[in-house]
Design a protein around this motif. Structure first.
Motif, PDB file in Angstrom:
ATOM      1  N   GLU A  30      -3.787   1.905  -3.692  1.00 50.96           N
ATOM      2  CA  GLU A  30      -3.771   2.599  -2.411  1.00 50.96           C
ATOM      3  C   GLU A  30      -4.290   1.653  -1.341  1.00 50.96           C
ATOM      4  O   GLU A  30      -5.047   0.720  -1.636  1.00 50.96           O
ATOM      5  CB  GLU A  30      -4.647   3.866  -2.474  1.00 50.96           C
ATOM      6  CG  GLU A  30      -4.317   4.880  -1.388  1.00 50.96           C
ATOM      7  CD  GLU A  30      -5.030   6.225  -1.568  1.00 50.96           C
ATOM      8  OE1 GLU A  30      -5.947   6.496  -0.777  1.00 50.96           O
ATOM      9  OE2 GLU A  30      -4.664   6.985  -2.494  1.00 50.96           O
ATOM     10  N   ARG A  59       6.218  -7.576  -3.920  1.00 48.34           N
ATOM     11  CA  ARG A  59       5.732  -6.722  -2.829  1.00 48.34           C
ATOM     12  C   ARG A  59       5.730  -5.296  -3.334  1.00 48.34           C
ATOM     13  O   ARG A  59       6.724  -4.847  -3.944  1.00 48.34           O
ATOM     14  CB  ARG A  59       6.641  -6.807  -1.611  1.00 48.34           C
ATOM     15  CG  ARG A  59       6.628  -8.149  -0.913  1.00 48.34           C
ATOM     16  CD  ARG A  59       7.665  -8.187   0.205  1.00 48.34           C
ATOM     17  NE  ARG A  59       7.294  -7.364   1.349  1.00 48.34           N
ATOM     18  CZ  ARG A  59       6.664  -7.839   2.423  1.00 48.34           C
ATOM     19  NH1 ARG A  59       6.328  -9.119   2.493  1.00 48.34           N
ATOM     20  NH2 ARG A  59       6.353  -7.035   3.425  1.00 48.34           N
ATOM     21  N   ASN A 119       6.208   6.098  -8.068  1.00 49.45           N
ATOM     22  CA  ASN A 119       6.723   4.745  -7.869  1.00 49.45           C
ATOM     23  C   ASN A 119       6.056   3.790  -8.871  1.00 49.45           C
ATOM     24  O   ASN A 119       4.909   3.411  -8.679  1.00 49.45           O
ATOM     25  CB  ASN A 119       6.426   4.317  -6.437  1.00 49.45           C
ATOM     26  CG  ASN A 119       7.072   2.997  -6.114  1.00 49.45           C
ATOM     27  OD1 ASN A 119       7.971   2.570  -6.837  1.00 49.45           O
ATOM     28  ND2 ASN A 119       6.587   2.352  -5.071  1.00 49.45           N
ATOM     29  N   THR A 143       1.831   2.878  -5.289  1.00 47.51           N
ATOM     30  CA  THR A 143       2.527   2.383  -6.476  1.00 47.51           C
ATOM     31  C   THR A 143       1.625   2.401  -7.706  1.00 47.51           C
ATOM     32  O   THR A 143       0.420   2.172  -7.609  1.00 47.51           O
ATOM     33  CB  THR A 143       3.003   0.935  -6.224  1.00 47.51           C
ATOM     34  OG1 THR A 143       3.961   0.952  -5.174  1.00 47.51           O
ATOM     35  CG2 THR A 143       3.618   0.310  -7.474  1.00 47.51           C
ATOM     36  N   VAL A 150       0.673  -6.010  -0.809  1.00 47.08           N
ATOM     37  CA  VAL A 150       0.719  -4.576  -0.536  1.00 47.08           C
ATOM     38  C   VAL A 150       1.213  -4.374   0.890  1.00 47.08           C
ATOM     39  O   VAL A 150       0.593  -4.862   1.851  1.00 47.08           O
ATOM     40  CB  VAL A 150      -0.673  -3.934  -0.714  1.00 47.08           C
ATOM     41  CG1 VAL A 150      -0.613  -2.430  -0.410  1.00 47.08           C
ATOM     42  CG2 VAL A 150      -1.181  -4.171  -2.127  1.00 47.08           C
ATOM     43  N   GLU A 151       2.314  -3.671   1.005  1.00 47.15           N
ATOM     44  CA  GLU A 151       2.934  -3.527   2.317  1.00 47.15           C
ATOM     45  C   GLU A 151       1.998  -2.824   3.289  1.00 47.15           C
ATOM     46  O   GLU A 151       1.409  -1.797   2.966  1.00 47.15           O
ATOM     47  CB  GLU A 151       4.246  -2.760   2.173  1.00 47.15           C
ATOM     48  CG  GLU A 151       5.296  -3.623   1.479  1.00 47.15           C
ATOM     49  CD  GLU A 151       6.505  -2.840   1.024  1.00 47.15           C
ATOM     50  OE1 GLU A 151       6.535  -1.616   1.254  1.00 47.15           O
ATOM     51  OE2 GLU A 151       7.413  -3.454   0.423  1.00 47.15           O
ATOM     52  N   GLY A 152       1.871  -3.435   4.429  1.00 42.64           N
ATOM     53  CA  GLY A 152       1.064  -2.826   5.487  1.00 42.64           C
ATOM     54  C   GLY A 152      -0.390  -3.259   5.491  1.00 42.64           C
ATOM     55  O   GLY A 152      -1.123  -2.932   6.427  1.00 42.64           O
ATOM     56  N   ALA A 154       4.523  -1.043  -2.447  1.00 45.43           N
ATOM     57  CA  ALA A 154       4.106  -0.085  -1.427  1.00 45.43           C
ATOM     58  C   ALA A 154       2.803   0.579  -1.863  1.00 45.43           C
ATOM     59  O   ALA A 154       2.563   0.750  -3.065  1.00 45.43           O
ATOM     60  CB  ALA A 154       5.190   0.972  -1.238  1.00 45.43           C
TER      61      ALA A 154
END
Lengths: 336, 336, 336, 336
Positions: free
Chosen positions: C228, C25, C2, C30, C69-71, C27
């Motif tokens: 990460e 945004r 990604n 990436t 960063v998602e999450g 993930a």
């Protein structure tokens, strides 16, 4: 009354605490009449006398002493009460000095700036009116400030076989440059070597907090000190007492460490005097103490922690030495 | 007389300077009647209310505000005159707090020590007698100290799009924690964003110099502020004025830098007011200024440089805003 | 794989951490291909481009980002692995800047000196030879120094609703200016707000320890970062890892506090990784760690504490994120 | 070859720089074979030997010397080349010590914390393998670290009639505790008194940067020093040279001042060596220099500024004293 007078000749002046024999031996209870030269050895007398030209390193900040107090041993405390501090001349001087002061690069806060301009300010001292007169060097601005004589430098021989320049304040005292060291005040100094070997110098006709330009209104002084020896009581850092306050000092860098030392000593001292536990004393000092700045220009910076005695329930310190010395000083003054 | 009252609800309290919309818009010339919560949001009310348990980071040191002053633009100065600062309750509290204070390891002066014990001291405030009562937590020692109400935290939105915790003092003001910020004093704050967006909080019933344990006698306050806008005059660091003195502040680490900022500002300000050249002003400040310590426990330390106006030939500052605001405040008080 | 590329337009550049919406945004997992401008926004290109004239406060030290960063939630840690950092132009610049740097008076180490001369040095960057060429501005002295690209500024949105200038390093990262932040290194940043909101900027083609004049060899960069998210693991101050070392950072004033923070974190981290008690870890770090200086010129100073992993028995950190990200980066490089 | 051996008896050990007569007079060009005791005087030999119990203040950090170098006068420079530094025993020790170290309250960073636990770590030294072995005191963790012998303390008698504890580093050298002072290095020390009166002590089998716990791997040493006198050349702060680098040192508090002194000296020295103007040298040092930390635990902190000679166009310093002394040392080693 045991009165000793001492006026040093040029060869008597001390430039260190430690490393020198005593100029006099005195007994506890003595009244000492001293003459002290100014920090320039009296060589800066007018605008043309730039200190970097008329003075020679390390012959700066001469001290009158050292005095050997009979019976003083490591672990004891000397109590020196300043009966009077009076300017010996009708003028004083202040100067900038290359790479010295709080708003300039220095040899330790080393920078690539050229020194600020070196300049001399001469103050008229009016001992009757109790004023000093500031005059601008450019233009005709002039103003009277209160006369408030003090000694910048008081100390004893340091511990651990050291000899330290009189210009450096540390645990042995030295060049603390606090305006709190005025007449009416008793200073307590821990004894590190036999005889204590104290000296006094660096009179200021007055001084702002921090001595920001590096010098006060430097003045020769006629000073009277009443001396007592307190056996078997150690004093970790110089302490001061006047009629209303107890004061602890600290000298270190950075400035917050000078603050920490002085406040820590005041907290633990207050705890010992009152029986409060350390945290209770910490709290009382936190709300009750002032922290007058001594110097922010010397090799170590100096802070004072100052607490009204009334907040401690009137606890007596050092076996009431201040009261006794104050009374002795009053008898001396009455007898002159 | 334009009087605005504002008592914040819990959801109105601000924990930053910057980053928040105004709670009110006010016109220059307004008298503001404010309620401010104490630094714990009122949650510490007794010995069992340990702040680390009853308070939640970052919901500490709440400020009442921000207030948008109509017409205020970057480059202007807000003048806030404290007409009165009165404790809103008949008690205040002080505490130790884990890893916060001047005589403890902290998160930045990081050490391997466990925190000092967390403890709460409750003070009775007697607004009539103008005293607060200290009581030891161990044993029955107790003493009355003078009531001397002040605000630890006053500031505006910072420059450069920043938002700063209210607990941090810097050029925008914030948590300076100086006892000099008492009733009768005008503070000058440089405007960085449209409206200025000032806030006030962290009342202390009294405080020692440096706030050595980390807190003063923390108290909710009913405070009256008279507000003026001075157009086209910038102010680099917060300045204070009372009837007798001008004061500059500096907030930084180490403590000598806070001292340097405040003294530098006082020197250059004095030069501008009198026409003295910088070295002449440096000299005058060196002999004439006091340096009351603000805080030696917050994210930046704060020092004040304080000079009698009389030493400057009576020069008027900020177009005599202090005198005007003081008169406005007196008219307000007379009208109540 | 990604891969996301982002080259900011002028309006995208960020001058704070916090207080801004994300530009993208992404993930976890990436690979980010970034362009970063130099600290002057590319405006200083030759000897005549004095930064105080061509740049405008507060539009200094632009950062590419922030990236959501998602999450990512408060209490998590972002791991950013620098796969490559390559100069985007064949030149870089360094300058003095009025009242900025370690050997000059500054706005906080405030003094009465006029600023040092403002001057620009242009370096030729030879990406093939891996050198930069220093040329004196007076005379013809010239020397090649090793190319060693790094990012001065990497951080996330701060805690406590703050927004901080990108030029200030603190617990959220920011302008740490450590040469240890080079390609091959993973930085761990504690998440304070949803999405983490990290940004990267201030590339240096190389830099001495402390960035004594205030700037490195400032250069726009093409940089690849592998991202990460480590859930449920908090990180108090930025940490770095390369193949051989673990590193903790601290940013504060005075410089010893930056040292203390970094060493304290390395001690407690080492204890947690090995099961050593704190004093045993203190001892191991005392004999085994290096302390490379980051910056001694920014609003906070930065120190790094650096220990060979081999001294810790090969303990894995952050669930081996560095190894995984390094492999991901290698796959990415192989795929280009 | 003029070789002098000196192994001090207990009564020969020096605890100050200054204030003591020479133990030997030596001629320039002499090779000195020295034995130096460890900082505890060899009294800490196992876990039960807590230094606060087996050592007595001020009998700490003994130095072998002082040596009077014939012909040395104020304004000259001593060049001391460390030919070899080898542990005299197959063990070394490190300890915590009450209120000493970087991550503990100290007597100057005064706090209300009780001291950290006092503990002793014994290291096995393997002179063949060139390792020291760390062993945890709790649990069985153990690891080998590289042997890297150095002297923490090297200095001369100070200026201004001072005598200073050997534990304090300052412009005269002293307890700098930098790992850069290893075999193969020449140290340059400015002469303040007739004969220079240098001493050497405080060997470490190795040490981390900053000596964070307060001690390195303390070890008695057999050390060989080649001595040269450079007439008419002054040296403001101790400087070091190895085959590849020039190094300046600074010792002060806060730590940024130690950094400033060392960087300032390196800048002005580089300018003098190359003919660069000061700003050009400032720039070159800014990009080219490393700043290895010496100590962050002693009475003054020490920083080193370190520049590859190659960056200076190979300029020779001190009339190539390092090369000559290195060759003399090699002849000595070959002759044994």
């Amino acid at each position: 009354m045991n009165v000793v007078s001492f006026r040093p000749g040029p060869e008597d002046l001390a430039y260190t605490f430690g490393g020198r024999p005593a100029v006099r031996r005195i007994a506890p209870g003595t009244i000492l009449e001293l003459y002290t030269e100014d920090c320039f050895g009296g060589r800066v007398r007018g605008p043309a006398d730039l200190p970097s030209q008329v003075c020679e390193f390390p012959y700066l900040n001469p001290v009158t002493g050292p005095f050997h107090v009979e019976g003083a041993e490591p672990g004891d405390t000397l109590a020196l009460h300043f009966v009077s501090i009076e300017p010996a001349r009708d003028w004083g001087v202040s100067t900038t000095f290359p790479h010295f002061g709080a708003l300039t690069a220095t040899h330790t806060t080393a920078m690539l700036h050229a020194p600020l301009e070196e300049r001399v300010w001469v103050y008229e001292i009016d001992a009757e009116k109790r004023t000093v007169r500031y005059r601008a060097t450019r233009g005709d601005f002039s103003v009277e400030l209160p006369l408030d004589p003090m000694h910048g430098t008081v100390g004893v021989a340091p511990a651990a076989f050291e000899a330290r320049m009189t210009i450096t304040p540390d645990a042995h005292g030295g060049n603390m440059d606090t305006p709190e060291l005025r007449a009416g005040v008793t200073i307590y100094l821990g004894v590190n070597v036999e005889g204590g070997l104290f000296g006094v110098g660096d009179g200021h006709a007055r001084q702002g907090h921090g001595e920001v330009c590096g010098t006060g209104v430097e003045a020769a002084m006629n000073t009277v000190v009443a001396v007592e020896l307190i056996k078997g009581v150690a004093t970790p850092w110089p302490r001061l007492e006047d009629d209303e306050h107890l004061m602890s000092t600290g000298s270190a860098r950075p400035l917050e460490d000078a603050y920490r030392i002085s406040q820590h000593d005041l907290v633990t001292w207050s705890a010992a005097l009152t029986g409060l536990d350390e945290l209770d004393a910490y709290q009382l000092v936190s709300q009750g103490a002032e922290a007058p700045v001594g110097n922010v220009c010397d090799a170590n910076y100096t802070m004072v922690a100052k607490l009204p005695k009334a907040y401690l329930g009137g606890a007596a310190v050092y076996d009431s030495a201040h009261r006794r010395l104050r009374e002795l000083g009053e008898r001396y003054l009455a007898s002159r």
